[in-house]
Design a protein around this motif. Structure first.
Motif, PDB file in Angstrom:
ATOM      1  N   TYR A   1      -5.534  -3.647   9.762  1.00 15.24           N
ATOM      2  CA  TYR A   1      -5.542  -4.412  10.989  1.00 15.24           C
ATOM      3  C   TYR A   1      -4.902  -3.643  12.151  1.00 15.24           C
ATOM      4  CZ  TYR A   1      -0.639  -5.533  10.116  1.00 15.24           C
ATOM      5  OH  TYR A   1       0.695  -5.451   9.900  1.00 15.24           O
ATOM      6  N   LEU A   2      -4.238  -2.514  11.881  1.00 12.16           N
ATOM      7  CA  LEU A   2      -3.598  -1.744  12.946  1.00 12.16           C
ATOM      8  C   LEU A   2      -4.567  -0.837  13.704  1.00 12.16           C
ATOM      9  CD1 LEU A   2      -0.217  -0.811  11.239  1.00 12.16           C
ATOM     10  CD2 LEU A   2      -0.640  -2.575  12.948  1.00 12.16           C
ATOM     11  N   ALA A   3      -5.728  -0.579  13.129  1.00 10.21           N
ATOM     12  CA  ALA A   3      -6.718   0.286  13.784  1.00 10.21           C
ATOM     13  C   ALA A   3      -7.404  -0.461  14.925  1.00 10.21           C
ATOM     14  CB  ALA A   3      -7.745   0.762  12.763  1.00 10.21           C
ATOM     15  N   THR A   4      -8.280   0.237  15.622  1.00 10.34           N
ATOM     16  CA  THR A   4      -9.027  -0.362  16.719  1.00 10.34           C
ATOM     17  C   THR A   4     -10.106  -1.306  16.203  1.00 10.34           C
ATOM     18  OG1 THR A   4      -8.644   1.656  17.966  1.00 10.34           O
ATOM     19  CG2 THR A   4     -10.341   0.181  18.807  1.00 10.34           C
ATOM     20  N   THR A   5     -10.799  -0.874  15.111  1.00  8.72           N
ATOM     21  CA  THR A   5     -11.927  -1.632  14.576  1.00  8.72           C
ATOM     22  C   THR A   5     -11.972  -1.513  13.051  1.00  8.72           C
ATOM     23  OG1 THR A   5     -13.182  -0.969  16.529  1.00  8.72           O
ATOM     24  CG2 THR A   5     -14.442  -1.927  14.747  1.00  8.72           C
ATOM     25  N   GLU A  23     -11.309   3.954  13.663  1.00  7.59           N
ATOM     26  CA  GLU A  23     -12.089   2.909  13.018  1.00  7.59           C
ATOM     27  C   GLU A  23     -11.894   2.993  11.511  1.00  7.59           C
ATOM     28  OE1 GLU A  23     -16.425   2.176  14.106  1.00  7.59           O
ATOM     29  OE2 GLU A  23     -16.576   3.382  12.274  1.00  7.59           O
ATOM     30  N   ILE A  24     -11.670   1.856  10.879  1.00  9.11           N
ATOM     31  CA  ILE A  24     -11.568   1.763   9.427  1.00  9.11           C
ATOM     32  C   ILE A  24     -12.923   1.284   8.921  1.00  9.11           C
ATOM     33  CG2 ILE A  24     -10.415   0.650   7.490  1.00  9.11           C
ATOM     34  CD1 ILE A  24      -8.521   2.390   9.075  1.00  9.11           C
ATOM     35  N   ARG A  25     -13.451   1.956   7.899  1.00 13.22           N
ATOM     36  CA  ARG A  25     -14.763   1.592   7.352  1.00 13.22           C
ATOM     37  C   ARG A  25     -14.620   1.300   5.862  1.00 13.22           C
ATOM     38  NH1 ARG A  25     -19.886   1.834   9.163  1.00 13.22           N
ATOM     39  NH2 ARG A  25     -19.190   2.800  11.085  1.00 13.22           N
ATOM     40  N   LEU A  26     -15.095   0.124   5.432  1.00 13.64           N
ATOM     41  CA  LEU A  26     -15.089  -0.262   4.028  1.00 13.64           C
ATOM     42  C   LEU A  26     -16.300   0.351   3.333  1.00 13.64           C
ATOM     43  CD1 LEU A  26     -14.018  -1.987   1.659  1.00 13.64           C
ATOM     44  CD2 LEU A  26     -15.409  -3.861   2.542  1.00 13.64           C
ATOM     45  N   HIS A  27     -16.080   0.947   2.159  1.00 11.94           N
ATOM     46  CA  HIS A  27     -17.174   1.530   1.389  1.00 11.94           C
ATOM     47  C   HIS A  27     -17.480   0.642   0.183  1.00 11.94           C
ATOM     48  CE1 HIS A  27     -17.058   5.304   3.582  1.00 11.94           C
ATOM     49  NE2 HIS A  27     -15.744   5.186   3.574  1.00 11.94           N
ATOM     50  N   GLU A  28     -18.731   0.639  -0.243  1.00 16.50           N
ATOM     51  CA  GLU A  28     -19.112  -0.148  -1.413  1.00 16.50           C
ATOM     52  C   GLU A  28     -18.493   0.437  -2.673  1.00 16.50           C
ATOM     53  OE1 GLU A  28     -23.247  -1.090  -1.746  1.00 16.50           O
ATOM     54  OE2 GLU A  28     -23.406  -1.544   0.382  1.00 16.50           O
ATOM     55  N   ARG A  29     -18.355   1.758  -2.707  1.00 13.13           N
ATOM     56  CA  ARG A  29     -17.703   2.433  -3.835  1.00 13.13           C
ATOM     57  C   ARG A  29     -16.486   3.171  -3.314  1.00 13.13           C
ATOM     58  NH1 ARG A  29     -21.673   4.817  -8.128  1.00 13.13           N
ATOM     59  NH2 ARG A  29     -23.237   3.185  -8.167  1.00 13.13           N
ATOM     60  N   MET A  30     -15.477   3.308  -4.153  1.00 13.60           N
ATOM     61  CA  MET A  30     -14.281   4.027  -3.734  1.00 13.60           C
ATOM     62  C   MET A  30     -14.593   5.518  -3.593  1.00 13.60           C
ATOM     63  SD  MET A  30     -11.086   2.422  -5.683  1.00 13.60           S
ATOM     64  CE  MET A  30     -10.776   0.697  -5.689  1.00 13.60           C
ATOM     65  N   ALA A  60     -10.572   2.276  -0.761  1.00  9.62           N
ATOM     66  CA  ALA A  60     -11.957   1.825  -0.629  1.00  9.62           C
ATOM     67  C   ALA A  60     -12.381   1.931   0.833  1.00  9.62           C
ATOM     68  CB  ALA A  60     -12.075   0.388  -1.105  1.00  9.62           C
ATOM     69  N   PHE A  61     -11.509   2.510   1.661  1.00  8.33           N
ATOM     70  CA  PHE A  61     -11.749   2.622   3.087  1.00  8.33           C
ATOM     71  C   PHE A  61     -11.690   4.080   3.522  1.00  8.33           C
ATOM     72  CE2 PHE A  61      -9.809  -1.485   2.346  1.00  8.33           C
ATOM     73  CZ  PHE A  61     -10.565  -2.348   3.123  1.00  8.33           C
TER      74      PHE A  61
END
Length: 142
Positions: A1-5, A23-30, A60-61
């Motif tokens: 939550y500390l990132a911009t997006t 930007e933080i991006r969630l991946h389907e796989r680690m 996972a991000f």
């Protein structure tokens, strides 16, 4: 939550606090999982530049702002030569996806406690975020 997006596994994105750039991006796989050597590339209250500790890279991000002159450390798997940059050092913050194993370098715990004690004695730093610096710059431009 500390990132911009934060971006989910699809195309949906959510604005966050913007305290840290990127930007933080969630991946389907680690993308990374396992023990690593973390070599400090930017000095912080926790590690001096060039010091190495073991850690567990469990994420996972991915973070788009990782890299550059504020990266916290270079993570390498055993036997790996180059590795990759991870985390950020900013003022009194040392943040990384790597969970440092304090018993691999006992000074980590000592420095963490010393920083916490110093924080309590001084009442903490003045609140300063990248977002507030950007807002000040925009105000000057107006």
């Amino acid at each position: 939550y500390l990132a911009t997006t934060i971006v989910g596994t699809g195309v949906r994105a959510w604005d966050m606090t913007g305290v840290l750039p990127g930007e933080i991006r969630l991946h389907e796989r680690m993308p990374s999982l396992g023990w690593v050597l973390a070599e400090s590339v930017t000095p912080s209250f926790l590690m001096k530049k060039g010091e190495t500790a073991r850690g567990y890279d469990f994420r996972a991000f991915s973070w788009s702002a990782i890299g550059g002159d504020r990266s916290a450390c270079r993570l390498r798997r055993p036997g790996e030569k180059d590795g990759r940059l991870d985390g950020i050092v900013l003022d009194n913050l040392h943040a990384s996806f790597c969970h440092l194993h304090f018993s691999s370098m006992p000074q980590l715990a000592e420095r963490f406690v010393a920083a916490a004690e110093d924080f309590m004695k001084t009442g903490g730093p003045k609140k300063k975020t990248l977002r507030s610096e950007k807002q000040k710059q925009k105000s000057k431009e107006r």
